[in-house]
Design an enzyme around this catalytic site. Structure first.
Site, mmCIF file in Angstrom:
data_model
loop_
_atom_site.group_PDB
_atom_site.id
_atom_site.type_symbol
_atom_site.label_atom_id
_atom_site.label_comp_id
_atom_site.label_asym_id
_atom_site.label_seq_id
_atom_site.Cartn_x
_atom_site.Cartn_y
_atom_site.Cartn_z
ATOM 1 N N GLY A 76 -25.645 -1.530 4.394
ATOM 2 C CA GLY A 76 -24.420 -2.310 4.566
ATOM 3 C C GLY A 76 -23.282 -1.343 4.837
ATOM 4 C CG PHE A 130 -19.428 12.853 11.543
ATOM 5 C CD1 PHE A 130 -20.168 12.002 12.342
ATOM 6 C CD2 PHE A 130 -18.712 13.878 12.147
ATOM 7 C CE1 PHE A 130 -20.199 12.167 13.721
ATOM 8 C CE2 PHE A 130 -18.744 14.051 13.525
ATOM 9 C CZ PHE A 130 -19.491 13.193 14.311
ATOM 10 C CE LYS A 136 -16.697 -0.438 12.186
ATOM 11 N NZ LYS A 136 -16.410 0.578 13.172
ATOM 12 C CB ALA A 183 -37.756 1.891 1.102
ATOM 13 C CB CYS A 217 -20.040 3.011 9.472
ATOM 14 S SG CYS A 217 -18.405 3.654 9.166
ATOM 15 C CE LYS A 256 -4.211 0.501 2.412
ATOM 16 N NZ LYS A 256 -4.924 0.424 3.671
#
Ligand code: UDX
Length: 427
Positions: free
Chosen positions: A255, A150, A261, A250, A258, A35
């Site tokens: 998923g 955020f 979990k 809707a 964040c 990386k």
């Protein structure tokens, strides 16, 4: 200021690059040598709009290294942006945080403010500060501030540079002032509070959004039974400024790295503190069920997957990311496979990552049209623009024109008029 960033995932790398953009000297630290080499070559290891351009623009203020010792020396501030994955019991795994803290304690050679950006259970910053103070080698003052993140994947750079607020949790005036200085050029409103409150802001915000999605998904499911249209319903709700029109789409559930979990971690924390958050528990349960709602619908309709060509459009947990974490596709595809389906999948950027998990079991297609040709059923899991823009004719090439759309991509009337048997969520 001289800053180090531990961890170069979505949070760490994006924050580091944005800090460099605003004039700080930033050293990015990661344990993954590949990386680091990639980033040194100016390539972002993650797919995030605008990130590589910003890396190039701020290249002279950005360094990438695996050498944590020198990276954590002579720094005013060290950010921690490593992952806090979910443990089996739902609690957050803090191993990566403490691995970094150990390295920081071994390395610092001056007074340093350590800033926890990773999402951590309430009280963790206190423990991290104690750990660092107990283990620091030398007579240096180390304190800890909380600075929750955020940003959303796909819009991470924009969210960081033009966020709605920066939350700073610190216990001393000096630490608060250091943090205000870090972000002084961002021009974003800053809120200061104690560390535990800052840690809670993060969980409470994410869990509230997850709750909003699960709530609207339940309303959508009820709309289906009562022949109401969820899109009209959310239009009507969203114009009430107390409710707002965001996060009211809707679908087949949330998923990502964040919401799944963080809902589980806060629920776990509430249970061990004997103040169970029943609303959060409900959001989790609704989401688990919602993710396989379309599979269940197909089964209820009597669809037999055995030997059938199943077209899957969209694999990532949302568009504009290559991230598959907790994506609904990962709940559904094993069920399709168990039932003997031949899966043909398309995703504009997520296929490479999916291929690592399912190298041979799935046929990967270069175009959605290829997936749909002669298919017996089609499932839509991600609302990529390429998928939303498909003409009706693409579905008319299916053997049986049966489409189950988990992201409400098309107009039900148009699909019906084109002779397609079409099921979406709440319409
Ligand atoms: C989220 C938060 O938005 C971000 O503030 C936090 O820092 C990290 O978690 P992210 O996981 O990147 O960001 O994605 P987000 O855009 O919030 O979407 C999360 C999931 O909710 C996706 O699977 C998305 O499809 C789903 N979602 C979102 C809905 O089902 N309906 C909606 O109305 C909005």
């Amino acid at each position: 200021m001289r800053i180090a960033m531990a961890g170069t995932g979505y949070v760490g790398l994006v924050t580091a690059v944005c800090l460099a953009h605003h004039g700080h000297e930033v050293t990015c630290v990661d344990i993954d040598e590949n990386k680091i080499q990639t980033m040194r070559a100016g390539i972002s290891p993650i797919y995030e709009e605008g990130l590589e351009e910003l890396m190039a623009e701020s290249a002279e203020r950005l360094t990438y290294t695996t050498d944590y010792r020198s990276a954590y020396q002579n720094k005013d501030v060290i950010f921690i942006g490593v992952g806090t994955p979910e443990k089996k019991d739902g609690s957050a795994n803090l191993d990566f945080i403490y691995a970094v803290c150990k390295q920081i304690a071994e390395s610092v050679n001056q007074d340093t403010l350590v800033v926890v950006k990773s999402t951590v259970p309430i009280g963790t910053n206190d423990d991290v500060e104690k750990y660092l103070q107990d283990n620091v080698q030398g007579d240096y003052k180390i304190s800890v501030a909380s600075n929750p993140e955020f940003l959303s994947q796909g819009t991470a750079v924009r969210d960081t540079l033009h966020g709605e607020r920066i939350v700073i949790g610190a216990e001393t005036e000096e630490d608060k002032n250091t943090m205000l200085k870090v972000y002084e050029n961002f021009g974003i409103p800053m809120l200061t509070m104690n560390r535990r409150s800052a840690e809670m802001v993060k969980y409470a915000s994410n869990d509230f959004l997850a709750l909003k999605i699960s709530y609207i998904n339940e309303i959508a499911n009820l709309c289906e039974s009562l022949h109401a249209n969820i899109e009209d319903v959310t239009r009507g709700m969203g114009m009430d400024s107390r409710i707002g029109n965001k996060f009211l789409n809707a679908g087949i559930g949330y998923g990502g790295s964040c919401f799944p979990k963080d809902t589980k971690a806060l629920h776990w924390l509430s249970v061990i503190n004997d103040v169970e958050l029943k609303t959060v528990k409900a959001a989790i349960e609704v989401n688990e069920r919602q993710k396989i709602r379309l599979y269940e619908k197909a089964r209820k309709m009597g669809f037999d997957f055995k030997g059938k060509k199943v077209a899957v459009l969209g694999l990532t947990f949302k568009p504009n990311t290559d991230d598959l974490r907790d994506a609904p596709s990962l709940d559904n595809i094993p069920l399709f496979l168990d039932n003997g389906a031949n899966i043909y999948a398309y995703d504009p950027v997520g296929m490479k990552n999916f291929q690592r998990k399912y190298p041979t079991e799935i046929n990967y297609c270069d175009t959605p049209e290829e997936c749909l040709q002669d298919a017996d059923i089609c499932f839509i899991f991600t609302e990529w623009p390429q998928i939303k823009a498909l003409p009706m004719e693409a579905f008319q090439t299916m053997k049986t024109t049966l489409v189950l759309d988990g992201r409400n991509c098309y107009c039900p009337k148009k699909m019906k008029d084109a002779g397609i048997l079409y099921y979406s969520i709440g319409r």
